[in-house]
Structures are given as C-alpha cells and as structure tokens.
Design a protein around this motif. Sequence first.
Motif, PDB file in Angstrom:
ATOM      1  N   LEU A  80       0.724  -1.238   0.072  1.00  0.00           N
ATOM      2  CA  LEU A  80       0.156   0.127   0.168  1.00  0.00           C
ATOM      3  C   LEU A  80       0.815   1.209  -0.040  1.00  0.00           C
ATOM      4  N   ILE A  81       1.914   1.388   0.630  1.00  0.00           N
ATOM      5  CA  ILE A  81       2.845   2.278   0.838  1.00  0.00           C
ATOM      6  C   ILE A  81       3.557   2.544  -0.499  1.00  0.00           C
ATOM      7  N   ARG A  82       3.828   1.656  -1.159  1.00  0.00           N
ATOM      8  CA  ARG A  82       4.477   1.334  -2.625  1.00  0.00           C
ATOM      9  C   ARG A  82       3.404   1.105  -3.655  1.00  0.00           C
ATOM     10  N   ALA A  83       2.172   1.756  -3.518  1.00  0.00           N
ATOM     11  CA  ALA A  83       1.102   1.475  -4.653  1.00  0.00           C
ATOM     12  C   ALA A  83       1.512   1.369  -6.062  1.00  0.00           C
ATOM     13  N   ARG A  84       2.108   2.387  -6.197  1.00  0.00           N
ATOM     14  CA  ARG A  84       2.532   2.716  -7.594  1.00  0.00           C
ATOM     15  C   ARG A  84       3.424   1.726  -8.270  1.00  0.00           C
ATOM     16  N   GLU A  85       4.400   1.272  -7.634  1.00  0.00           N
ATOM     17  CA  GLU A  85       5.340  -0.007  -7.834  1.00  0.00           C
ATOM     18  C   GLU A  85       4.411  -1.187  -8.114  1.00  0.00           C
ATOM     19  N   ALA A  86       3.821  -1.515  -6.931  1.00  0.00           N
ATOM     20  CA  ALA A  86       2.820  -2.573  -7.018  1.00  0.00           C
ATOM     21  C   ALA A  86       1.857  -2.596  -8.198  1.00  0.00           C
ATOM     22  N   ALA A  87       1.388  -1.539  -8.530  1.00  0.00           N
ATOM     23  CA  ALA A  87       0.213  -1.344  -9.699  1.00  0.00           C
ATOM     24  C   ALA A  87       1.084  -1.669 -10.932  1.00  0.00           C
ATOM     25  N   LYS A  88       2.284  -1.319 -11.169  1.00  0.00           N
ATOM     26  CA  LYS A  88       3.094  -1.474 -12.537  1.00  0.00           C
ATOM     27  C   LYS A  88       3.498  -3.132 -12.525  1.00  0.00           C
ATOM     28  N   LEU A  89       3.447  -3.533 -11.403  1.00  0.00           N
ATOM     29  CA  LEU A  89       4.030  -5.148 -11.391  1.00  0.00           C
ATOM     30  C   LEU A  89       2.782  -5.863 -11.780  1.00  0.00           C
ATOM     31  N   LEU A  90       1.610  -5.422 -11.666  1.00  0.00           N
ATOM     32  CA  LEU A  90       0.442  -6.074 -11.944  1.00  0.00           C
ATOM     33  C   LEU A  90      -0.189  -5.912 -13.472  1.00  0.00           C
ATOM     34  N   GLY A  91       0.632  -4.978 -14.186  1.00  0.00           N
ATOM     35  CA  GLY A  91       0.269  -4.807 -15.353  1.00  0.00           C
ATOM     36  C   GLY A  91      -1.024  -3.562 -15.592  1.00  0.00           C
ATOM     37  N   ALA A  92      -1.004  -2.792 -14.547  1.00  0.00           N
ATOM     38  CA  ALA A  92      -2.010  -1.656 -14.574  1.00  0.00           C
ATOM     39  C   ALA A  92      -1.599  -0.779 -15.818  1.00  0.00           C
ATOM     40  N   THR A  93      -2.796  -0.018 -16.303  1.00  0.00           N
ATOM     41  CA  THR A  93      -2.631   0.669 -17.697  1.00  0.00           C
ATOM     42  C   THR A  93      -2.237   2.112 -17.079  1.00  0.00           C
ATOM     43  N   PRO A  94      -0.849   2.634 -17.796  1.00  0.00           N
ATOM     44  CA  PRO A  94      -0.446   4.029 -17.395  1.00  0.00           C
ATOM     45  C   PRO A  94      -1.574   4.849 -18.285  1.00  0.00           C
ATOM     46  N   LEU A  95      -2.161   6.030 -17.511  1.00  0.00           N
ATOM     47  CA  LEU A  95      -3.004   6.840 -18.006  1.00  0.00           C
ATOM     48  C   LEU A  95      -2.509   8.269 -18.182  1.00  0.00           C
ATOM     49  N   ASN A  96      -3.313   9.252 -18.575  1.00  0.00           N
ATOM     50  CA  ASN A  96      -2.724  10.664 -18.872  1.00  0.00           C
ATOM     51  C   ASN A  96      -3.167  11.450 -17.696  1.00  0.00           C
TER      52      ASN A  96
END
Length: 560
Positions: free
Chosen positions: A352-368
């Motif tokens: 949860l502290i490093r949610a951005r890193e975790a999201a990218k590991l899961l394959g979340a879509t980068p948005l604008n």
Amino acid sequence: MVYNRREFIAFLGKASIATITIPPFLSGCSSNTKPLKNKLSEEQIKKLKNVVLEALVPSDKDDLLLANGLDYKIVIKWGDRISDKDTFGFNPDFNCFIPLDENNPKDGLLWVNHEYTNPLYVADFNPNDFENPSEHKTKAQVDKEMYSVGGSIVRIKEEQGVWKVVNNDSHNIRITAQTPIAINWDKPIMGKTEIMGTNSNCSGGITPWNTFLTCEENYDNCFGQTIYGENDNTTHIPSLNGWEKFYNNPPEHYGWVVEVNPKSGTAQKHIALGRFAHECCTLYELEDKRVVAYSGDDTKNEHLYKFISSKPGSLKEGTLYVADTVNGKWLALDWENEPVLKNKFKDQTEVLIRAREAAKLLGATPLNRPEDIEIDPITGHIFVSLTNNKPKGDYHGSILKIEETNGKFDALTFKASTYLAGGEENGFSCPDNLAFDLSGNLWMTSDMSGDAMNKENGPYMPFKNNSLFVIPRYGKDAGKVIRVASAPRDAELTGPWFSPDGKTLFLSVQHPGEQTTDKANPTSQWPFDGDNIPKPAVVAITGDLIDKMNYLNLVEGSST
C-alpha cells in the motif's frame, strides 16, 4: 444493480445528508444535489430543452467572468478570519457543503481544501531570488506555509441571497500540515501511528456517514520522495518546499486519503486506499452498506484505483484494485494472493505504501494524469478526467468513461472508452474537476498550467484563461461543451459543488496571479479588494441559468 433513467434522475447523485436509501448512497468529488421527487412530464422536459445558453468567448482578462444568467459573490478568501485564532488558508481547491439540518439547505458546514502555497505572499519569501530557494527559508517561513495548507471547516449561511461565514462558530476550525492525525491501520507507518499533518490537499469526497474526505496529491513537494532500490536500499529525493530541513517527517506519511469529522475536528488517514497522488476519492454505497471508493493518481503514466470494502461502512477492511483499461479488468493489490507482489514486498502494508510500484508489477494501464472522478446519476457510468500527458503528445486531455459490468460497482470487469476528447474542435483543454447537477448536466473545469496559458503559438493559446464549462444533457446544445465562466489571470477554477437545493454552485478561484515574480507588479489583482494583492477565494455562483439547468422553476413541487 442496473438503474434505469427514471431511477437515476429521481435521486441526488451525490447525497451529502445520507438520508437516501433507494437508490443507495452515491457521493463524489465535487457535486452534491437534492433528490428530485417528482417524475418529469413531457411538458417540463420540453421547457428544459428550451433553456438558452449563451457561451462566453475565450478571454485573457483579469477577472472572473460569467455567462448571462449567472452572478457570483465571494464567500471567503485567503486570510479572512474564521475565528479569533484562525484564518482561511491559501489556494482553495475541493469544496463540500453539508447542511446542519437536512430541511434547511441554506445553513451548513463548508469544507475547503488548501492545496499549496505561494511563498511570495504566504511567507514573504521570493524563490526567484535564489538558485536553490528551499535552502534559504527560515523555520518561521516554513511554519507559515505549513499553516496555510490542509483544510478549513466554516459554517456558512445564506441570508437575503448572500452566503456569509458565521464567524467564531464552534464548528469553524483549521486542519493544517502540523495537525496530529491518526492512521486507520493495524501497523505503524514508518514507526508512527499518529502523523504530523496533511498537505497537498487537492480534491476529495464525502462519506455516507457525513464526514469529509481530503486527498493528498503532490506530497513530494513538501517532504520529498523515497526511491526504493534493491536490497531495501532507499534514496531520498529532496522536496521543492524544503520542509524536511526543519521537520524530519518521512515522505511515506503523506499521499493518503484523509477523513475529517466535521463535528469533532478529528482526522484519520486511510492506509487501505493506497499511497499515491490522490486527486479525489469518490464513494458509492452498495445495498449491503459496503462502500466502493474510486481514486486517480494525478501524475503522468499513473493509474486509476478502486477500493471495495469487505465490511459495511469500512475504509479499512477490503481490497484495493488498479485498472487495466485495455483488457477491462480490476487487478487486486493483494499481497497474500498475488505471487508477483509477495516476491517484491514484505507485507500488505508495504504494497500500500508503494502502490505505484505494485500497480505496475500487476500490469495496470498507464494513464494521462487521472484527476477527478464522477458517477453519472442517470447512466451510472464513471467519468474520469485525464488532464493531459505532454510527453506523449496529449496536450488537451480527455474524459474517460468506465462502464462497470452489469452496472455493478463492485464488479471486477468493465468497459473503458473515451467519452470526450479535449482540443479546439470540442472547445476545451485539460479537463480537471467534474460535477453533475440535478438534471444530469455535466460541469467541468480546466487545468491549463499558468506558465503555458496565453503563450503565442502555444497549444493553449486558443483557449485563453482557464474556464468552467457545462455539457447539457437536453436540448439543441446537448453534448456540446459550453463555457460559462472564465477565470482571472493565471488562475484555475476548482472544486465545483452544488448546494443541496441546486440553487448555488460553490467554486474555488485558485492561484490568481501565480506567475507574479514582483509583489509590486502582480500579474493579477483579483478580487480587487484594494490592496493590490491577488487572493485565492471561494465564490458562490447563483442565478436564473443555474435554476433552469437544475429543473428549478420548471418542475412543480421541486425543492427551491
């Protein structure tokens, strides 16, 4: 559950009083209206379709300009006293109004975020005088900056058509960057269960239990950022403000959603909702009283998140998901059940502290730059402002539409599409805050940066100053983007929020004159109160046009 058009039109999309039980509570970042109890007749809809909108032309004038049929009064501005000991903070953003009595929409509590400061005015410190400005600030100057952010609760009343602050009311308080705030979590965050203050408060939301949500966005400007390397090695990136020079607060204490109780003045940070640059937090209450919370990470190439609680009324027990908009899936940031997260992080708290890193590991879509989020009260679709992404060539942004599968807000699949793209053809650029009114018209503010507006041959020149727009639901202008307000020079209009009766639109005028480098020659003098200093403020916009757009004076028996 799927709601038909009549069901959605018959309730307020953003209930702030939590008295609506059918359909369930639906609350968002920036609007709050009262239920329309009567079914519209064909004649009434015909009248609504005949409402005439006269659009403003783009303007670079240093003033708050409004379309015909609208007027404004300043409710409160930076430096105004709210009590014997406190003054209103700087740069108001998100607004939220809750009546003290649900039967009286003209007397209640206004919550206002204070996002960041201009040290030139707040601390009498000119960063243009130094190569490394933060190194030259004194503790007294930093303390002034810390006091000027966070949020304000003020009681306001409408008397003879004018909204006024009830000075020294017992509800009037400040939450600042030095207010002690508890965490809502079972484990300490960087060794602390109580955190010093809140900052970078951008947009927000409201809960079914009548508390305010304020969201910490660009927190790295205040205490810097931690970069995590291999073998738990970390690097601290210094902040723009330089507050860590006097207060050794870890960056991990910031970037959360903060809940404020308007009656007690107490606050808590919700760890389960993840740590990132939260723009807002939009809540939906399911029939079983569990809540769904949508939030966007307002940074280039970051993500859209959704929290689904596992217990009624909880913002702690549940699962945080991140959006894969390409495949239409909500991906669980669940350390226990996601091997890729278990291999990287030591526990759920670190995820949860490093949610951005975790999201990218899961394959979340980068948005604008996902900013504000609203739920359409007629269709149930989720609208997300994607402000821009200049490195990718997206200068004007768009509005993303999310359709949850079968209309279920706790669904784990969805369909994503572009509702509306910014640019000259559609007449707007850089969408930011959104709000739906009583009749389902969509109101939108823009967020072109002050250093990019009104530049010859620049991409934003055709749009002039930032503005407020409405997209009508009915009539010959249905679907068009119509400019109804133009901001003063350098300013941004933020936090649109309707009063419960739909007759007032509260709006913040943030950072007028922000490009000023010499106090003797400000780039803006709004609100022209005689001292030659630009002052951020909250205004109340009223008028016949708002009445007509919100069905008022058109619907027999509606609340006026």
